[in-house]
Design an enzyme around this catalytic site. Structure first.
Site, PDB file in Angstrom:
ATOM      1  N   CYS A  37    -122.546  43.327  36.637  1.00 45.53           N
ATOM      2  CA  CYS A  37    -121.445  43.176  37.543  1.00 45.53           C
ATOM      3  C   CYS A  37    -121.821  41.725  38.623  1.00 45.53           C
ATOM      4  CB  CYS A  37    -121.181  44.155  38.474  1.00 45.53           C
ATOM      5  SG  CYS A  37    -120.559  45.711  37.573  1.00 45.53           S
TER       6      CYS A  37
ATOM      7  N   HIS B  59    -118.097  42.156  45.240  1.00 45.58           N
ATOM      8  CA  HIS B  59    -117.803  42.952  43.899  1.00 45.58           C
ATOM      9  C   HIS B  59    -117.207  44.154  44.264  1.00 45.58           C
ATOM     10  CE1 HIS B  59    -118.025  44.857  40.098  1.00 45.58           C
ATOM     11  NE2 HIS B  59    -119.026  45.865  40.632  1.00 45.58           N
TER      12      HIS B  59
ATOM     13  N   ASN C  24    -113.144  48.861  39.211  1.00 47.55           N
ATOM     14  CA  ASN C  24    -114.143  47.896  38.960  1.00 47.55           C
ATOM     15  C   ASN C  24    -114.042  47.165  37.780  1.00 47.55           C
ATOM     16  OD1 ASN C  24    -116.620  46.766  38.710  1.00 47.55           O
ATOM     17  ND2 ASN C  24    -117.711  48.705  39.244  1.00 47.55           N
TER      18      ASN C  24
HETATM   19  N1  COA Z   1    -112.962  63.726  39.814  1.00 50.09           N
HETATM   20  C1  COA Z   1    -113.442  64.866  40.449  1.00 50.09           C
HETATM   21  N2  COA Z   1    -114.639  65.113  40.783  1.00 50.09           N
HETATM   22  C2  COA Z   1    -115.711  64.387  40.329  1.00 50.09           C
HETATM   23  C3  COA Z   1    -115.228  63.260  39.499  1.00 50.09           C
HETATM   24  C4  COA Z   1    -113.941  62.886  39.498  1.00 50.09           C
HETATM   25  N3  COA Z   1    -113.471  61.819  38.930  1.00 50.09           N
HETATM   26  N4  COA Z   1    -116.418  62.364  39.475  1.00 50.09           N
HETATM   27  C5  COA Z   1    -117.362  63.164  39.899  1.00 50.09           C
HETATM   28  N5  COA Z   1    -117.006  64.249  40.346  1.00 50.09           N
HETATM   29  C6  COA Z   1    -117.644  65.429  40.813  1.00 50.09           C
HETATM   30  C7  COA Z   1    -119.071  65.528  40.481  1.00 50.09           C
HETATM   31  O1  COA Z   1    -119.275  66.104  39.422  1.00 50.09           O
HETATM   32  C8  COA Z   1    -119.772  66.165  41.535  1.00 50.09           C
HETATM   33  O2  COA Z   1    -119.481  67.829  41.354  1.00 50.09           O
HETATM   34  P1  COA Z   1    -120.622  68.695  41.638  1.00 50.09           P
HETATM   35  O3  COA Z   1    -121.097  68.708  43.098  1.00 50.09           O
HETATM   36  O4  COA Z   1    -119.844  70.080  41.430  1.00 50.09           O
HETATM   37  O5  COA Z   1    -121.733  68.385  40.570  1.00 50.09           O
HETATM   38  C9  COA Z   1    -119.091  65.920  42.791  1.00 50.09           C
HETATM   39  O6  COA Z   1    -117.634  65.328  42.318  1.00 50.09           O
HETATM   40  C10 COA Z   1    -119.557  65.097  43.837  1.00 50.09           C
HETATM   41  O7  COA Z   1    -120.162  64.090  43.194  1.00 50.09           O
HETATM   42  P2  COA Z   1    -121.072  62.881  43.690  1.00 50.09           P
HETATM   43  O8  COA Z   1    -122.011  62.195  42.806  1.00 50.09           O
HETATM   44  O9  COA Z   1    -121.761  63.440  45.010  1.00 50.09           O
HETATM   45  O10 COA Z   1    -120.037  62.235  44.396  1.00 50.09           O
HETATM   46  P3  COA Z   1    -119.939  60.821  45.234  1.00 50.09           P
HETATM   47  O11 COA Z   1    -119.450  60.831  46.623  1.00 50.09           O
HETATM   48  O12 COA Z   1    -121.471  60.141  45.266  1.00 50.09           O
HETATM   49  O13 COA Z   1    -119.153  59.655  44.412  1.00 50.09           O
HETATM   50  C11 COA Z   1    -119.100  58.053  42.841  1.00 50.09           C
HETATM   51  C12 COA Z   1    -119.250  59.494  43.116  1.00 50.09           C
HETATM   52  C13 COA Z   1    -119.382  57.775  41.116  1.00 50.09           C
HETATM   53  C14 COA Z   1    -117.364  57.656  43.168  1.00 50.09           C
HETATM   54  C15 COA Z   1    -120.008  57.310  43.855  1.00 50.09           C
HETATM   55  O14 COA Z   1    -121.295  57.749  43.634  1.00 50.09           O
HETATM   56  C16 COA Z   1    -120.100  55.763  43.411  1.00 50.09           C
HETATM   57  O15 COA Z   1    -119.007  55.103  43.619  1.00 50.09           O
HETATM   58  N6  COA Z   1    -121.278  55.341  43.018  1.00 50.09           N
HETATM   59  C17 COA Z   1    -121.541  53.958  42.804  1.00 50.09           C
HETATM   60  C18 COA Z   1    -120.923  53.811  41.280  1.00 50.09           C
HETATM   61  C19 COA Z   1    -120.558  52.298  41.145  1.00 50.09           C
HETATM   62  O16 COA Z   1    -120.178  51.586  42.016  1.00 50.09           O
HETATM   63  N7  COA Z   1    -121.090  51.665  39.791  1.00 50.09           N
HETATM   64  C20 COA Z   1    -120.749  50.497  39.637  1.00 50.09           C
HETATM   65  C21 COA Z   1    -121.582  49.559  40.340  1.00 50.09           C
HETATM   66  S1  COA Z   1    -121.586  48.084  39.717  1.00 50.09           S
END
Ligand code: COA
Length: 363
Positions: A114, A248, A278
């Site tokens: 990215c 980004h 993204n």
């Molecule tokens: N819909 C519903 N629930 C979801 C889900 C979705 N699309 N994706 C994950 N969950 C669930 C998980 O399974 C987890 O459940 P559990 O607690 O029973 O295990 C729960 O939601 C919380 O997960 P968590 O990882 O704590 O959520 P979060 O608040 O960190 O959000 C992301 C998850 C991926 C949105 C976040 O971590 C993020 O944006 N990270 C950066 C990713 C990114 O930008 N990547 C590219 C970089 S270039």
């Protein structure tokens, strides 16, 4: 004074198919509410099966060339930042180079996930300042829909497809790219990976993204703030001197967390994440295009571009917006003619290839 790389043209391409969170929730255990609250994304664009990163890059490049009014024959370098090329070679950049008639340009793809567009921008700008070339075409193009596991709700809801392009030209130092920083921390690379799963590539599954969301989130919020501090301090400035930050587009909460740490007003951070998700290396140039077209970039103002992603990698750059280069009308007309001719040749070659592949296919 060495010449400065000025942004004289910009273009974007988004596939026409929009997929909303509700549509994803029909096939996946997720909801519009969860995706909006945790990411800020409402919908994303998905390319047609036959539409690859190269095709999207060509569309974006043509728009950027039109805006710059440059003759493609003047371009010395085409760099395409992408992690989702249809093939290793010919590179997406070589396909674009031919499609637009940039017949005096070197061309290569750049892999920095990215962060790739900011890397490519920085390298092309250095080549212009060093006097090696007078103009460059820098593109971010991605077909993320081809590398996500559509059964993995942790990742597939985040990504979208698209391309953005800019033209850089040598100009006087009043405007253009003033400073950049690039970084990498390979020790944490396993947090965000795109590779073939063992055994599955051969079964036709291809590469898929694997991610530790929370780890990437922490890294991204921290690095967005620290790289903005670093790049502004290179110029003896503070982050508050920036009129606009174009980051980004990964997660609205990442942008908000960085703003909070920096004490920077969130309304001066450009975001179109809601509509496109993204788009990896394409997200910064697409956002730049929209900010410019909406009149949010005014001549003389300082704008920062900042990106982070797989590697883990990051990059930030500061541009003083504006252009001092205007081509004489006959150069603009010649450039337009060359582009049209290149487009006709490109379409003709595609038709020939299509016809010959149909002939070769066994009945
Ligand atoms: N819909 C519903 N629930 C979801 C889900 C979705 N699309 N994706 C994950 N969950 C669930 C998980 O399974 C987890 O459940 P559990 O607690 O029973 O295990 C729960 O939601 C919380 O997960 P968590 O990882 O704590 O959520 P979060 O608040 O960190 O959000 C992301 C998850 C991926 C949105 C976040 O971590 C993020 O944006 N990270 C950066 C990713 C990114 O930008 N990547 C590219 C970089 S270039």
């Amino acid at each position: 004074m060495p010449p400065r790389a000025q942004i004289t043209g910009w273009g974007k391409y988004l596939p026409s198919r929009t997929v909303t969170n509700d549509e994803l929730a029909q096939a996946l255990d997720t909801s519009d509410e969860w995706i909006r609250q945790r990411t800020g994304i409402r919908e994303r664009r998905l390319a047609r099966p036959a539409e690859g990163a190269a095709e999207m890059a060509v569309h974006a490049a043509r728009e950027a060339l039109r805006k710059a009014m440059i003759d493609p024959g003047e371009i010395g370098l085409v760099i395409v930042a992408t992690s989702t090329a249809d093939q290793v070679f010919p590179s997406v950049a070589s396909i674009v180079q031919y499609a637009i008639g940039a017949n005096r340009a070197g061309a290569f793809d750049l892999s920095a996930a990215c962060s790739g567009f900011v890397y490519a921008l920085s390298l092309a700008s250095d080549a212009i300042s060093a006097g090696s070339i007078r103009a460059a075409l820098v593109i971010g193009a991605e077909k993320m829909s081809g590398v996500v596991d559509w059964g993995d709700r942790n990742t597939c809801v985040l990504f979208g497809d698209g391309a953005g392009a800019i033209i850089l030209q040598a100009g006087d130092p009043k405007a253009g790219l003033l400073a950049s920083v690039l970084g990498s921390d390979g020790s944490d690379g396993e947090a965000l990976v795109l590779r073939s799963r063992p055994g599955e590539g051969a079964a036709g599954q291809g590469p898929v993204i694997a991610m530790d969301g929370r780890r990437v989130f922490r890294f991204a919020s921290r690095i967005m703030a620290s790289s903005l501090r670093e790049v502004t301090s290179k110029l003896g400035l503070a982050v508050s001197d920036l009129s606009l930050v174009i980051p980004h587009q990964a997660n609205q909460r990442i942008m908000d967390a960085a703003c909070e740490e920096l004490g920077y007003p969130p309304d001066r951070v450009y975001s179109n994440l809601e509509r496109y998700g993204n788009t990896s290396a394409a997200s910064v140039p697409i956002a730049l295009c929209e900010a410019a077209d909406e009149g949010r970039l005014r001549d003389g103002e300082l704008v920062a571009l900042v990106a982070f992603g797989g590697g883990l990698s990051w990059g930030a750059a500061i541009v003083r917006w504006g252009r001092t280069i205007r081509p004489p009308w006959h150069v603009a007309v010649r450039g337009r003619g060359r582009q049209l001719w290149a487009a006709i040749l490109w379409q003709w070659r595609r038709l020939l290839r299509l016809a010959s592949s149909r002939r070769r296919r066994p009945s």
